[in-house]
Motif scaffolding. Structure first.
Motif, PDB file in Angstrom:
ATOM      1  N   UNK A  28       0.355  -4.785  -4.074  1.00 22.19           N
ATOM      2  CA  UNK A  28       0.933  -4.768  -2.730  1.00 22.19           C
ATOM      3  C   UNK A  28      -0.088  -5.276  -1.727  1.00 22.19           C
ATOM      4  N   UNK A  29      -1.336  -4.857  -1.876  1.00 22.73           N
ATOM      5  CA  UNK A  29      -2.369  -5.277  -0.939  1.00 22.73           C
ATOM      6  C   UNK A  29      -2.623  -6.764  -0.949  1.00 22.73           C
ATOM      7  N   UNK A  36       4.659 -14.530   2.663  1.00 28.47           N
ATOM      8  CA  UNK A  36       5.359 -14.684   1.393  1.00 28.47           C
ATOM      9  C   UNK A  36       5.965 -13.348   0.979  1.00 28.47           C
ATOM     10  N   UNK A  37       6.971 -12.924   1.711  1.00 26.26           N
ATOM     11  CA  UNK A  37       7.664 -11.689   1.395  1.00 26.26           C
ATOM     12  C   UNK A  37       9.135 -11.829   1.759  1.00 26.26           C
ATOM     13  N   UNK A  38       9.925 -10.900   1.265  1.00 26.28           N
ATOM     14  CA  UNK A  38      11.376 -10.965   1.436  1.00 26.28           C
ATOM     15  C   UNK A  38      11.912  -9.822   2.292  1.00 26.28           C
ATOM     16  N   UNK A  87      12.312   2.898   3.649  1.00 26.00           N
ATOM     17  CA  UNK A  87      11.160   2.530   2.827  1.00 26.00           C
ATOM     18  C   UNK A  87      10.374   1.400   3.492  1.00 26.00           C
ATOM     19  N   UNK A  88      11.077   0.344   3.876  1.00 28.23           N
ATOM     20  CA  UNK A  88      10.407  -0.785   4.522  1.00 28.23           C
ATOM     21  C   UNK A  88       9.754  -0.341   5.824  1.00 28.23           C
ATOM     22  N   UNK A 311      11.956  -1.324  -4.049  1.00 31.38           N
ATOM     23  CA  UNK A 311      12.028  -2.112  -2.819  1.00 31.38           C
ATOM     24  C   UNK A 311      10.777  -2.961  -2.653  1.00 31.38           C
ATOM     25  N   UNK A 312       9.594  -2.381  -2.882  1.00 31.80           N
ATOM     26  CA  UNK A 312       8.353  -3.134  -2.707  1.00 31.80           C
ATOM     27  C   UNK A 312       8.252  -4.280  -3.713  1.00 31.80           C
ATOM     28  N   UNK A 313       8.685  -4.045  -4.935  1.00 30.69           N
ATOM     29  CA  UNK A 313       8.631  -5.126  -5.927  1.00 30.69           C
ATOM     30  C   UNK A 313       9.526  -6.289  -5.492  1.00 30.69           C
ATOM     31  N   UNK A 314      10.751  -5.965  -5.084  1.00 28.93           N
ATOM     32  CA  UNK A 314      11.667  -7.020  -4.651  1.00 28.93           C
ATOM     33  C   UNK A 314      11.169  -7.718  -3.391  1.00 28.93           C
TER      34      UNK A 314
END
Length: 425
Positions: A28-29, A36-38, A87-88, A311-314
């Motif tokens: 994550x870090x 580059x995130x969704x 979560x986000x 959620x973090x993986x996606x």
């Protein structure tokens, strides 16, 4: 002044050295400080899923026939979306304070993101939806105390007034009575922001042990509310007799612990950002655990515990095509705000005249049009004030703590649209 930005401190002052230990694997870090995130795409999809989920209670008066609820046995698409938003929000809002630890700046950013569009939406409900559907004459409608009570939603006042006088009054204690049933969650989310602010001011937001204790306590409280309180005869009797306190704050009593756990669990993931790998095997394992709980009493518990990692993986899966969908603007807040009233407008006028699927499609399209207007005419101009207020504030640049960043101290990239949205389930 040097053009090289200072190296940001690690967000956990009691954290073990982690950046160098994660060399060669995605964490994550290592992804957090880039664009580059969704996140925007996930929020937009979740906002539209809320509209889809609301369609059944706004047609039938309850969620019993909502497809995902029938499939899972414990969770609607609306609940899934709410949980995803929190979560986000937990990760990004905590990150916002830790990179700019100023209470004034933090509150200014939060208010600029939430209030302008909210005020306009509440005005839209009072000035457009209400007069179109109220059974009262306009003088009585505008002078009614119920109109004033509804207007307090614009200032994040914790309220259970989501109806307007004489509007959809043929329904009672029913989702179809509300003009905008989505507004309840904004004060609850802002309450989480105040929690971040309070912990940050006293220096506990960066302490892992503190967030572990808070997350564990909220999880245990949620289990107690879900499995003990709601099944007790006293609680059910209080519902039947209509206790004012329970009626007014039922939403908070039901959701505070659960959504609070998701929020602060995600904030805790921020402190462990360099130690949490983005591994497809862990992702699949979480999905399998959720599948094991399908239609089982403990399924909701597994879902809540696994969701932060899912959620973090996606959010950090490389997918430029998804990121291009939201490059023209972050319309998710507008979709959230206007989805419910637009659905009410269409459902109360077209239900039975058009196929149900067509009404859902029209609701999504009409909401998107209002969301685009909200973004370009309200949200974006105020976000410019937010960015302007951040210049010269002494904020630490938002960069990922990676081995490359430590060596090169590359120019930072910040996430301007940080705050997610929540909705009723």
């Amino acid at each position: 002044m040097s053009d090289v930005p200072p190296r940001p401190p690690d967000v956990s002052d009691d954290a073990a050295p982690g950046a160098l230990a994660t060399a060669g694997r995605a964490t994550i870090g290592s992804r957090l400080g880039t664009r580059e995130n969704n996140f925007d795409f996930i929020r937009l999809v979740a906002a539209f899923l809320v509209i889809v989920s609301h369609s059944w209670p706004l047609r039938d008066g309850d969620s019993n026939r909502e497809p995902f609820f029938r499939l899972s046995g414990y969770c609607s698409l609306g609940e899934l979306s709410v949980a995803t938003f929190f979560v986000i929000s937990g990760l990004l809002v905590a990150r916002s304070f830790l990179t700019d630890p100023s209470a004034t700046s933090f509150l200014r950013k939060r208010f600029l993101r939430i209030l302008p569009a909210l005020v306009v939406c509440v005005a839209f409900c009072i000035l457009v939806v209400g007069p179109l559907f109220t059974q009262l004459n306009l003088r009585d409608y505008f002078l009614n105390k119920g109109t004033f009570r509804f207007s307090r939603n614009a200032i994040l006042y914790p309220s259970h007034y989501y109806e307007l006088p004489g509007v959809f009054s043929e329904y009672h204690n029913d989702p179809r009575e509300a003009v905008n049933g989505s507004l309840w969650s904004l004060p609850l989310e802002f309450f989480m922001y105040l929690g971040v602010l309070g912990l940050g001011v006293v220096g506990l937001l960066s302490r892992r042990w503190c967030l572990i204790l808070i997350s564990a306590a909220l999880l245990l409280q949620w289990v107690a509310v879900e499995r003990i309180l709601h099944t007790s005869p006293e609680w059910q009797d209080a519902h039947r007799r209509g206790f004012d306190f329970i009626d007014k704050y039922q939403v908070w009593l039901d959701n505070l612990a659960q959504l609070g756990f998701l929020f602060f669990a995600a904030a805790l993931m921020l402190l462990y950002k360099d130690s949490i790998p983005l591994d497809w095997r862990i992702f699949v394992g979480c999905l399998l655990l959720v599948a094991i709980g399908w239609q089982r009493p403990f399924g909701y518990f597994l879902f809540i515990v696994c969701l932060p990692y899912i959620v973090m993986y996606l959010a950090f899966v490389p997918a430029r095509a998804l990121q291009s969908v939201t490059k023209r603007g972050d319309f998710s807040y507008g979709v959230y705000l206007y989805g419910y009233p637009v659905q009410q407008l269409l459902m109360r006028t077209l239900n039975g005249k058009l196929p149900f699927a067509v009404i859902i499609g029209l609701s999504c399209f009409g909401t998107l049009m209002l969301a685009v207007v909200s973004w370009h005419w309200v949200e974006k101009p105020f976000l410019k004030l937010k960015r302007r207020s951040s210049r010269g504030s002494g904020a630490v640049p938002l960069v990922a703590v990676t081995p490359e960043a430590q060596v090169s101290q590359a120019a930072p990239v910040s996430l301007e649209r940080q705050l997610p949205l929540v909705d009723i389930h």
